[in-house]
Scaffold this active site. Structure first.
Site, PDB file in Angstrom:
ATOM      1  N   HIS A  94      66.299  -9.983   8.972  1.00 39.52           N
ATOM      2  CA  HIS A  94      66.323 -11.015  10.017  1.00 39.52           C
ATOM      3  C   HIS A  94      67.743 -11.207  10.532  1.00 39.52           C
ATOM      4  O   HIS A  94      68.630 -11.582   9.779  1.00 39.52           O
ATOM      5  CB  HIS A  94      65.776 -12.314   9.402  1.00 39.52           C
ATOM      6  CG  HIS A  94      65.660 -13.449  10.357  1.00 39.52           C
ATOM      7  ND1 HIS A  94      65.084 -13.325  11.599  1.00 39.52           N
ATOM      8  CD2 HIS A  94      66.041 -14.748  10.252  1.00 39.52           C
ATOM      9  CE1 HIS A  94      65.112 -14.503  12.213  1.00 39.52           C
ATOM     10  NE2 HIS A  94      65.703 -15.375  11.416  1.00 39.52           N
ATOM     11  N   LYS A 149      64.455  -8.411  16.697  1.00 37.08           N
ATOM     12  CA  LYS A 149      63.583  -8.847  15.606  1.00 37.08           C
ATOM     13  C   LYS A 149      62.976  -7.630  14.898  1.00 37.08           C
ATOM     14  O   LYS A 149      62.010  -7.047  15.391  1.00 37.08           O
ATOM     15  CB  LYS A 149      62.484  -9.748  16.152  1.00 37.08           C
ATOM     16  CG  LYS A 149      63.053 -10.996  16.844  1.00 37.08           C
ATOM     17  CD  LYS A 149      61.957 -11.961  17.228  1.00 37.08           C
ATOM     18  CE  LYS A 149      62.516 -13.133  18.014  1.00 37.08           C
ATOM     19  NZ  LYS A 149      63.467 -13.947  17.261  1.00 37.08           N
ATOM     20  N   HIS A 182      73.735   2.151  20.582  1.00 36.53           N
ATOM     21  CA  HIS A 182      75.019   1.595  21.034  1.00 36.53           C
ATOM     22  C   HIS A 182      76.138   1.697  19.998  1.00 36.53           C
ATOM     23  O   HIS A 182      77.310   1.568  20.358  1.00 36.53           O
ATOM     24  CB  HIS A 182      74.859   0.120  21.422  1.00 36.53           C
ATOM     25  CG  HIS A 182      73.967  -0.116  22.590  1.00 36.53           C
ATOM     26  ND1 HIS A 182      74.154   0.499  23.805  1.00 36.53           N
ATOM     27  CD2 HIS A 182      72.862  -0.910  22.731  1.00 36.53           C
ATOM     28  CE1 HIS A 182      73.212   0.093  24.649  1.00 36.53           C
ATOM     29  NE2 HIS A 182      72.415  -0.747  24.016  1.00 36.53           N
ATOM     30  N   HIS A 210      68.877   0.053  28.570  1.00 38.01           N
ATOM     31  CA  HIS A 210      70.338   0.060  28.432  1.00 38.01           C
ATOM     32  C   HIS A 210      70.850   1.491  28.273  1.00 38.01           C
ATOM     33  O   HIS A 210      70.199   2.317  27.634  1.00 38.01           O
ATOM     34  CB  HIS A 210      70.763  -0.782  27.223  1.00 38.01           C
ATOM     35  CG  HIS A 210      70.353  -2.212  27.316  1.00 38.01           C
ATOM     36  ND1 HIS A 210      69.194  -2.689  26.724  1.00 38.01           N
ATOM     37  CD2 HIS A 210      70.925  -3.265  27.951  1.00 38.01           C
ATOM     38  CE1 HIS A 210      69.083  -3.990  26.992  1.00 38.01           C
ATOM     39  NE2 HIS A 210      70.115  -4.355  27.733  1.00 38.01           N
TER      40      HIS A 210
END
Length: 428
Positions: free
Chosen positions: A17, A25, A135, A172
């Site tokens: 979490h 999530k 990323h 992205h």
């Protein structure tokens, strides 16, 4: 001929979490796996509980200082790491949370094991929905990503494959993967993403084409808000066909970020689940060994639908529009279907003229490529998974192999438009 599909799922990976209010999530992985199980898709695949990547594995790409920091930092001791937190870009977007290193180890190990199975021809397609964290950089975390499992998986593939093609359909830009292979022709990166208006990460312009040996082996397809299935198809299929014809990859890695769907909490595209899946189906149709990974996706119920549907495409199984009953069934209210309408009122700002212009620029760039660059013959190193593990603590000290098991955090279930993790949108 039926393809052999390997599927990786760690039963604990969905219980990590990132923290209250964070859009990423991991619980979406539990929802996805539940649908894969209840649709019976697991019967069509070889299912693996994945290997857990070691520090040694991660340092094939990342710096030792950075990985050492990830292993040592925790919510309880982070006050003593102020300098490192800043240096390694760990903080708001990439928070320190309980079990952080173990989370990275689990999703990275699955991508690495998938690459190894493909190298050894033990499967034709390997699926790791927990992976695709594109990323992360060599020295730092970025955009919810800590360890770049994609780069580590590709490095493993390069032991056996002269040319690896990386395709990214996350909204992205796949900046971490592009940066890692910017100077080489051994990996060609192709990213379709939203670009402009300071949209994260701010890279991915059409004129970022690679450098040195990698010049023209980096392809970016910058898109505007509201792109729909038809417009996406108009670009995706001809571009990918041309790339494969020119580059002739011997293996493909496909990052399937689901934040390019309409109605995504952080996205601004208008793809349907079928339209997103069409990209996966098209790449599969080339019959080239394929590593399929997850990525972004922040409207959790739609991420689970999307990746389940794409699993069905990868195993050539038609599944019912009506979702099977499962422990998470109420989460898919009110329609309980596989393909709800996810279109939004966002206007498609990608005119036919704009798309044709991009296509033309991309094709001109491809003409600059050497067809299928060759590689000198070299000794193949042993498989990464056979390395002796010298950096693991003693199993007795760890409390056994599966020591880190957490209950599901109830606020993992919140993902409405105005969600702030204080109130559930669904009665569970």
């Amino acid at each position: 001929m039926a393809k052999t599909v390997a599927y990786f799922y760690d039963p604990d990976v969905g219980n990590f979490h990132y923290g209250t209010g964070h859009p990423m999530k991991p619980h979406r992985l539990s929802l996805t796996h539940s649908l894969v199980l209840h649709y019976g898709l697991y019967k069509k695949m070889i299912v693996f509980k994945p290997y857990q990547a070691s520090q040694h594995d991660m340092c094939r790409f990342h710096s030792e200082d950075y990985i050492d920091f990830l292993q040592r930092v925790s919510p309880n001791n982070m006050q003593g790491f102020t300098k490192s937190l800043n240096a390694f870009n760990v903080g708001d977007d990439c928070p320190v949370f309980p079990g952080l290193f173990e989370f990275c180890s689990r999703y990275t190990g699955a991508s690495l094991q998938g690459a190894t199975l493909l190298n050894n021809k033990n499967c034709d397609i390997a699926i790791n929905w927990a992976g695709g964290l594109h990323h992360a950089k060599k020295f730092e975390a970025s955009g919810f990503c800590y360890v770049n499992d994609i780069v580590i998986g590709i490095l493993e593939l390069l032991k056996y494959h002269p040319r690896v093609l990386y395709i990214d359909i996350d909204i992205h830009h796949g900046d971490g993967v592009q940066e890692a292979f910017y100077l080489t022709d051994r990996v060609m990166t192709v990213s379709f993403h939203k670009y402009g208006n300071y949209f994260f990460p701010g890279t991915g312009d059409m004129y970022e084409v690679g450098a040195e040996s990698g010049r023209y082996y980096c392809l970016n397809v910058p898109l505007r808000d509201g792109i729909d299935d038809q417009s996406y198809r108009h670009l995706f299929q001809p571009v990918i066909k041309q790339v494969i014809d020119f580059y002739q990859p011997t293996c493909i890695v496909l990052q399937c970020g689901a934040d390019s769907l309409g109605c995504d909490r952080l996205g601004c595209f208008n793809l349907s689940i079928r339209g997103h899946g069409e990209c996966v189906q098209y790449v599969k149709s080339f019959n080239i060994p394929l590593l399929v990974l997850g990525g972004g996706g922040y409207t959790v119920r739609n991420v689970a639908r999307c990746w389940t549907y794409e699993t069905s495409l990868l195993v050539d199984e038609t599944i019912s529009e009506e979702l099977p009953y499962s422990e998470y069934f109420e989460y898919f209210a009110p329609d309980f279907t596989l393909h709800p309408d996810v279109s939004t009122r966002i206007e498609n700002q990608n005119s036919r003229q704009y798309l044709d212009q991009i296509r033309q620029t991309v094709f001109e760039s491809l003409k600059m490529l050497n067809h299928a660059p060759s590689v000198q013959i070299h000794d193949v190193p042993s498989d990464i998974l056979n390395y002796e593990r010298t950096d693991e603590p003693d199993p007795e000290e760890r409390g056994g192999e599966d020591n880190y098991s957490r209950p599901e955090a109830s606020n993992e279930f919140y993902d409405g438009d105005h969600d702030n993790d204080k109130e559930s949108d669904v009665e569970i």
